[in-house]
Design a protein around this motif. Sequence first.
Motif, short mmCIF file in Angstrom:
data_model
loop_
_atom_site.label_atom_id
_atom_site.label_comp_id
_atom_site.label_asym_id
_atom_site.label_seq_id
_atom_site.Cartn_x
_atom_site.Cartn_y
_atom_site.Cartn_z
N GLU A 1 5.86 10.53 0.23
CA GLU A 1 5.75 11.86 0.85
C GLU A 1 6.85 12.10 1.89
O GLU A 1 6.84 13.12 2.58
N PRO B 1 2.62 8.10 3.69
CA PRO B 1 2.99 7.48 2.42
C PRO B 1 4.50 7.57 2.17
O PRO B 1 5.12 8.59 2.46
N TRP B 2 5.06 6.52 1.61
CA TRP B 2 6.48 6.45 1.31
C TRP B 2 6.93 7.61 0.45
O TRP B 2 7.97 8.24 0.69
N ASN C 1 0.82 -1.22 0.00
CA ASN C 1 0.00 0.00 0.00
C ASN C 1 0.85 1.27 0.00
O ASN C 1 0.32 2.38 0.07
N GLY C 2 2.18 1.10 -0.09
CA GLY C 2 3.07 2.26 -0.18
C GLY C 2 3.11 3.11 1.06
O GLY C 2 3.36 4.32 0.98
N MET C 3 2.91 2.49 2.22
CA MET C 3 2.88 3.24 3.47
C MET C 3 4.08 2.88 4.36
O MET C 3 4.64 1.79 4.27
#
Length: 259
Positions: free
Chosen positions: A69, A66-67, A50-52
């Motif tokens: 950001e 989020p990755w 989930n890109g977190m």
Amino acid sequence: MDIPRGGYTLFWRMMIGCVLFSGLTIFTGIMVFKEWLKWTHYPIRFNRQNGMVYVFRTNGSVLSVPWKEIFFTQEKEPGPLREWCIRGYVLDKEGETILETFSLGICGAKGLLPGYWEFIRCYMEEDVTSELADIIIVCPPIENRREGFVFGFQNLIYMYSRMEWISLIWMLPMSLVGSIARYIASQTSKIPQWPQVVLDACKSDVDDSVNVSADNNPKDMWRLVFANQKYENWKIRGERHEVALSKINAILAKRYGNQ
């Protein structure tokens, strides 16, 4: 004040004792307020699905961001050793104000950071998870439990070459003291617990072929620690490591060229 001649020895012994006691008291105080009675460790979860990124804060709360950001950079720690580390910054929409910051948990020489960073970046951005798994040698046995004294001691004296046996003689006493303080910190601190929402988001697929944990650690840990593994085991591990690195480099070269 007149001190009897025979009393000078006692006087200086008392002075030295006071200095040593004060130093021990200060050291213990630092350990108590900084390391002991806190958390056994401060984990970070990277979720490539989930890109977190989930960061366990020092106060027990969790930062979820989020990755893409997060702005990562390398800088020197503010402590007395001034070692290099990798920090992640969460900025406001204008990109001018720092809202959150956290460390990736590595401190040391600047040359150590690129490989550590690339491992994490590749996990989040590239399709090389099985190759990355083959690079991992040891996982700390601290998931939902406290670190034992033996592993903490092994971690402090871990050697990469038999040449380091020379330094073992004078490093052993310091490592032993450090491992005792480390064990006390582990036993007096709380085990971090992820919120259920994070556990649900990071649940592994049943058919996931990549599974790396402390259960996969080498059985001959003492041999590994002293760089004295059997030749067959050392060769298998080395070849697996080299093959994995070659595959990763080939994949990255194909995607990014020689930049």
